[in-house]
Design a protein around this motif. Structure first.
Motif, PDB file in Angstrom:
ATOM      1  N   ALA A 204      -5.406  14.242  -0.393  1.00 50.34           N
ATOM      2  CA  ALA A 204      -6.007  13.073   0.258  1.00 50.34           C
ATOM      3  C   ALA A 204      -7.042  12.416  -0.659  1.00 50.34           C
ATOM      4  CB  ALA A 204      -6.650  13.483   1.579  1.00 50.34           C
ATOM      5  N   VAL A 205      -7.840  13.224  -1.335  1.00 52.66           N
ATOM      6  CA  VAL A 205      -8.851  12.682  -2.246  1.00 52.66           C
ATOM      7  C   VAL A 205      -8.188  11.952  -3.407  1.00 52.66           C
ATOM      8  CG1 VAL A 205     -10.675  13.285  -3.874  1.00 52.66           C
ATOM      9  CG2 VAL A 205     -10.603  14.383  -1.624  1.00 52.66           C
ATOM     10  N   LEU A 206      -7.142  12.541  -3.981  1.00 57.05           N
ATOM     11  CA  LEU A 206      -6.427  11.892  -5.078  1.00 57.05           C
ATOM     12  C   LEU A 206      -5.800  10.576  -4.620  1.00 57.05           C
ATOM     13  CD1 LEU A 206      -4.678  14.941  -6.797  1.00 57.05           C
ATOM     14  CD2 LEU A 206      -6.603  13.585  -7.662  1.00 57.05           C
ATOM     15  N   PHE A 207      -5.260  10.574  -3.397  1.00 57.63           N
ATOM     16  CA  PHE A 207      -4.676   9.342  -2.863  1.00 57.63           C
ATOM     17  C   PHE A 207      -5.755   8.272  -2.717  1.00 57.63           C
ATOM     18  CE2 PHE A 207      -3.294   6.551   0.578  1.00 57.63           C
ATOM     19  CZ  PHE A 207      -1.992   6.253   0.196  1.00 57.63           C
ATOM     20  N   GLY A 208      -6.938   8.679  -2.211  1.00 54.13           N
ATOM     21  CA  GLY A 208      -8.035   7.734  -2.065  1.00 54.13           C
ATOM     22  C   GLY A 208      -8.512   7.196  -3.400  1.00 54.13           C
ATOM     23  N   ILE A 209      -8.565   8.060  -4.414  1.00 51.37           N
ATOM     24  CA  ILE A 209      -8.955   7.616  -5.750  1.00 51.37           C
ATOM     25  C   ILE A 209      -7.929   6.617  -6.299  1.00 51.37           C
ATOM     26  CG2 ILE A 209      -9.266   8.363  -8.144  1.00 51.37           C
ATOM     27  CD1 ILE A 209     -10.414  10.972  -7.070  1.00 51.37           C
ATOM     28  N   GLY A 210      -6.642   6.884  -6.035  1.00 46.20           N
ATOM     29  CA  GLY A 210      -5.597   5.951  -6.445  1.00 46.20           C
ATOM     30  C   GLY A 210      -5.777   4.586  -5.797  1.00 46.20           C
ATOM     31  N   LEU A 211      -6.129   4.595  -4.520  1.00 50.29           N
ATOM     32  CA  LEU A 211      -6.404   3.327  -3.838  1.00 50.29           C
ATOM     33  C   LEU A 211      -7.587   2.617  -4.480  1.00 50.29           C
ATOM     34  CD1 LEU A 211      -5.991   4.334  -0.065  1.00 50.29           C
ATOM     35  CD2 LEU A 211      -4.554   2.740  -1.338  1.00 50.29           C
ATOM     36  N   TRP A 212      -8.605   3.388  -4.822  1.00 49.86           N
ATOM     37  CA  TRP A 212      -9.796   2.806  -5.444  1.00 49.86           C
ATOM     38  C   TRP A 212      -9.439   2.114  -6.767  1.00 49.86           C
ATOM     39  CZ3 TRP A 212     -15.006   4.287  -3.692  1.00 49.86           C
ATOM     40  CH2 TRP A 212     -16.004   3.643  -4.400  1.00 49.86           C
TER      41      TRP A 212
ATOM     42  N   GLY B 214     -11.124   6.507   7.695  1.00 53.57           N
ATOM     43  CA  GLY B 214     -10.056   6.802   8.653  1.00 53.57           C
ATOM     44  C   GLY B 214      -9.602   8.235   8.566  1.00 53.57           C
ATOM     45  N   TYR B 215      -9.482   8.761   7.342  1.00 54.30           N
ATOM     46  CA  TYR B 215      -9.028  10.143   7.150  1.00 54.30           C
ATOM     47  C   TYR B 215     -10.026  11.136   7.746  1.00 54.30           C
ATOM     48  CZ  TYR B 215      -8.222  14.525   4.615  1.00 54.30           C
ATOM     49  OH  TYR B 215      -8.027  15.838   4.288  1.00 54.30           O
ATOM     50  N   ILE B 216     -11.305  10.939   7.462  1.00 54.35           N
ATOM     51  CA  ILE B 216     -12.324  11.851   7.986  1.00 54.35           C
ATOM     52  C   ILE B 216     -12.378  11.778   9.505  1.00 54.35           C
ATOM     53  CG2 ILE B 216     -14.805  12.323   8.055  1.00 54.35           C
ATOM     54  CD1 ILE B 216     -14.945  11.348   5.153  1.00 54.35           C
ATOM     55  N   THR B 217     -12.255  10.562  10.055  1.00 53.15           N
ATOM     56  CA  THR B 217     -12.271  10.407  11.516  1.00 53.15           C
ATOM     57  C   THR B 217     -11.080  11.109  12.149  1.00 53.15           C
ATOM     58  OG1 THR B 217     -13.416   8.280  11.366  1.00 53.15           O
ATOM     59  CG2 THR B 217     -12.226   8.741  13.411  1.00 53.15           C
ATOM     60  N   GLU B 218      -9.893  10.880  11.596  1.00 54.51           N
ATOM     61  CA  GLU B 218      -8.694  11.508  12.155  1.00 54.51           C
ATOM     62  C   GLU B 218      -8.745  13.027  12.024  1.00 54.51           C
ATOM     63  OE1 GLU B 218      -6.065  10.030  13.798  1.00 54.51           O
ATOM     64  OE2 GLU B 218      -7.432   8.336  13.763  1.00 54.51           O
ATOM     65  N   TYR B 219      -9.232  13.508  10.896  1.00 56.78           N
ATOM     66  CA  TYR B 219      -9.312  14.962  10.678  1.00 56.78           C
ATOM     67  C   TYR B 219     -10.305  15.593  11.656  1.00 56.78           C
ATOM     68  CZ  TYR B 219      -8.007  18.815   7.547  1.00 56.78           C
ATOM     69  OH  TYR B 219      -7.459  19.960   7.002  1.00 56.78           O
ATOM     70  N   SER B 220     -11.448  14.921  11.842  1.00 59.77           N
ATOM     71  CA  SER B 220     -12.462  15.472  12.750  1.00 59.77           C
ATOM     72  C   SER B 220     -11.984  15.433  14.198  1.00 59.77           C
ATOM     73  CB  SER B 220     -13.777  14.701  12.608  1.00 59.77           C
ATOM     74  OG  SER B 220     -13.597  13.329  12.911  1.00 59.77           O
ATOM     75  N   LEU B 221     -11.304  14.361  14.585  1.00 63.15           N
ATOM     76  CA  LEU B 221     -10.756  14.296  15.935  1.00 63.15           C
ATOM     77  C   LEU B 221      -9.663  15.342  16.124  1.00 63.15           C
ATOM     78  CD1 LEU B 221     -10.541  10.417  16.458  1.00 63.15           C
ATOM     79  CD2 LEU B 221     -12.068  11.994  17.629  1.00 63.15           C
ATOM     80  N   SER B 222      -8.928  15.635  15.051  1.00 63.54           N
ATOM     81  CA  SER B 222      -7.861  16.630  15.131  1.00 63.54           C
ATOM     82  C   SER B 222      -8.396  18.035  15.358  1.00 63.54           C
ATOM     83  CB  SER B 222      -7.017  16.606  13.851  1.00 63.54           C
ATOM     84  OG  SER B 222      -6.348  15.373  13.708  1.00 63.54           O
TER      85      SER B 222
ATOM     86  N   THR C 147      -1.182   6.542   6.432  1.00 64.20           N
ATOM     87  CA  THR C 147      -1.446   7.586   5.442  1.00 64.20           C
ATOM     88  C   THR C 147      -2.633   8.452   5.850  1.00 64.20           C
ATOM     89  OG1 THR C 147      -2.696   5.938   4.151  1.00 64.20           O
ATOM     90  CG2 THR C 147      -0.414   6.386   3.491  1.00 64.20           C
ATOM     91  N   ALA C 148      -3.660   7.860   6.440  1.00 68.62           N
ATOM     92  CA  ALA C 148      -4.804   8.651   6.902  1.00 68.62           C
ATOM     93  C   ALA C 148      -4.367   9.643   7.975  1.00 68.62           C
ATOM     94  CB  ALA C 148      -5.908   7.735   7.434  1.00 68.62           C
ATOM     95  N   ASN C 149      -3.521   9.188   8.895  1.00 69.92           N
ATOM     96  CA  ASN C 149      -2.988  10.076   9.929  1.00 69.92           C
ATOM     97  C   ASN C 149      -2.117  11.169   9.324  1.00 69.92           C
ATOM     98  OD1 ASN C 149      -3.197   9.447  13.100  1.00 69.92           O
ATOM     99  ND2 ASN C 149      -3.551   7.579  11.948  1.00 69.92           N
ATOM    100  N   ALA C 150      -1.283  10.786   8.362  1.00 76.27           N
ATOM    101  CA  ALA C 150      -0.367  11.752   7.751  1.00 76.27           C
ATOM    102  C   ALA C 150      -1.128  12.862   7.039  1.00 76.27           C
ATOM    103  CB  ALA C 150       0.573  11.041   6.785  1.00 76.27           C
ATOM    104  N   PHE C 151      -2.107  12.497   6.219  1.00 74.92           N
ATOM    105  CA  PHE C 151      -2.869  13.512   5.489  1.00 74.92           C
ATOM    106  C   PHE C 151      -3.674  14.398   6.444  1.00 74.92           C
ATOM    107  CE2 PHE C 151      -2.293  10.664   1.750  1.00 74.92           C
ATOM    108  CZ  PHE C 151      -1.793  11.611   0.872  1.00 74.92           C
ATOM    109  N   ALA C 152      -4.215  13.798   7.504  1.00 71.07           N
ATOM    110  CA  ALA C 152      -4.981  14.591   8.471  1.00 71.07           C
ATOM    111  C   ALA C 152      -4.082  15.589   9.187  1.00 71.07           C
ATOM    112  CB  ALA C 152      -5.664  13.664   9.478  1.00 71.07           C
ATOM    113  N   LEU C 153      -2.896  15.139   9.600  1.00 64.82           N
ATOM    114  CA  LEU C 153      -1.983  16.024  10.315  1.00 64.82           C
ATOM    115  C   LEU C 153      -1.420  17.109   9.406  1.00 64.82           C
ATOM    116  CD1 LEU C 153       0.065  13.586  12.602  1.00 64.82           C
ATOM    117  CD2 LEU C 153      -1.627  15.275  13.302  1.00 64.82           C
ATOM    118  N   MET C 154      -1.120  16.769   8.155  1.00 68.20           N
ATOM    119  CA  MET C 154      -0.540  17.748   7.242  1.00 68.20           C
ATOM    120  C   MET C 154      -1.495  18.915   7.000  1.00 68.20           C
ATOM    121  SD  MET C 154       2.512  16.944   6.518  1.00 68.20           S
ATOM    122  CE  MET C 154       2.777  18.057   5.147  1.00 68.20           C
ATOM    123  N   GLY C 155      -2.789  18.630   6.940  1.00 65.02           N
ATOM    124  CA  GLY C 155      -3.751  19.699   6.715  1.00 65.02           C
ATOM    125  C   GLY C 155      -4.209  20.380   7.982  1.00 65.02           C
TER     126      GLY C 155
END
Length: 360
Positions: free
Chosen positions: A49-57, A71-79, A228-236
């Motif tokens: 997820a971090v590498l993907f975010g860096i790629g976006l940056w 979005g990723y942190i929010t989805e992960y925390s809600l999960s 993608t934020a949902n996908a990475f959160a769910l995968m982990g």
């Protein structure tokens, strides 16, 4: 954000490849997941997820990268709150330790597919109707109030309605048949609890998505980032299930923290909706000059609330151990000792007369 079609296919293809590789590893040697193994996998998915975010940056800019991370942190925390329910479901179905990882993987794949459909519908609705932001805001605020009222209680609400409906029309065996989804007993084809628990995990996550999807749309309106934020959160998430283990019972203030985050995003949605207003009964259809919340502030609030909630929870439980809530079951983890055979802990299947198993 202009996302080419090839990037969508490449992203989905990469996720599918990871899922297939993970499923192969699980099927190659079924075992109870150890703490060390779960830690490695959680770090792996967080690193992705971090590498993907860096790629976006690098290729899309800091604004989109910030939206993804928020979005990723929010989805992960809600999960994490989902994990309490997953623990209850696993305990209710008495899922053997060696099969829990597979159940979570397939259940989360089902959830990811359904979330993808839900995200597409939400994105289309936002593009067509500006008032959808107000609807999402109401959903988030109501959810925030319910979470605050829930407090430290995580009660079992039973099986999801679709699973209960299937039980009425499908014969279900009393015990597991390894990883088989279907079996035949005395010439009659029956469904095993393995299929039912996978569906229960998937449908339960979809119910949580009714809250989390509006939350992430409050942070970004880009469907690619939402997905993608949902996908990475769910995968982990499934590895986090084994890693947290007993720590879940110590996060006594988690619901309060999540309620604050959801309420904050709900207010953010209302402000943005007013700022871009075109509803004729509000300010004559003209935008309302209200301040908006930037992604930097959003990210700071989300991370800050989660950190404070976790610290206060651990302090509370340390001072008062009885404050920890105990789920009806806990994730079963394997032994980290070399040579230990976790598969040996799987309950033996009692032979039945004229029993044959069917493939998945």
């Amino acid at each position: 954000m202009n996302v080419p079609t090839w990037l969508w296919f490449a992203t989905i293809g990469g996720l599918v490849a990871i899922i297939l590789a993970d499923l192969f590893l699980v099927d190659h040697k079924p075992h109870a997941v150890t703490i060390r193994e779960a830690t490695r996998w959680v770090l792996f998915y967080v690193a992705l997820a971090v590498l993907f975010g860096i790629g976006l940056w690098l290729f899309a800019g800091g604004a989109y990268a910030g939206q993804f991370f928020a979005g990723y942190i929010t989805e992960y925390s809600l999960s994490v709150d989902n994990l309490f329910v997953f623990v209850v479901i696993m305990g209710a179905f008495s899922v053997p330790a060696v099969h829990q990882h597979r159940v979570l993987l397939v259940g989360i794949v089902i959830a990811l597919i359904m979330r993808g459909i839900f995200i597409a519908i939400g994105a289309a609705a936002i593009a067509a109707f500006s008032w959808v932001f107000y609807l999402f805001a109401v959903i988030l605020v109501v959810t925030a109030v319910n979470l605050a009222r829930q407090g430290t209680d995580h009660e079992d609400e039973g099986e999801p309605a679709p699973v209960r409906l299937l039980r009425k029309y499908l014969p279900v065996t009393e015990q597991f048949e390894g990883t088989k989804l279907l079996t035949r007993i005395n010439g009659k084809r029956m469904v095993t609890p393995m299929l039912m628990v996978m569906l229960a995990i998937g449908f339960t996550d979809l119910l949580f998505a009714l809250d989390s999807i509006p939350a992430i749309f409050g942070l970004t309106q880009e469907p690619f980032l939402v997905f993608t934020a949902n996908a990475f959160a769910l995968m982990g998430l499934r590895q986090l299930y084994f890693l947290l283990g007993g720590l879940l019972s110590k996060l006594v203030y988690l619901s309060y923290g999540l309620s604050i985050i959801l309420a904050f995003i709900g207010v953010k949605l209302v402000l943005e909706a007013l700022h871009e207003n075109n509803l004729p009964f509000i300010n004559g259809g003209e935008p309302v000059p209200v301040p908006t919340v930037g992604i930097g502030l959003s990210l700071s609030v989300i991370v800050g609330v989660l950190a404070i909630t976790t610290i206060l929870s651990l302090i509370k439980v340390r001072r008062d151990p009885s404050a920890a809530h105990a789920p009806s079951a806990a994730p079963v983890v394997g032994d980290d000792r070399p040579g230990h055979d976790e598969a040996a802990h799987e309950p033996a299947v009692t032979p039945e007369r004229d029993r044959t198993t069917a493939g998945d």
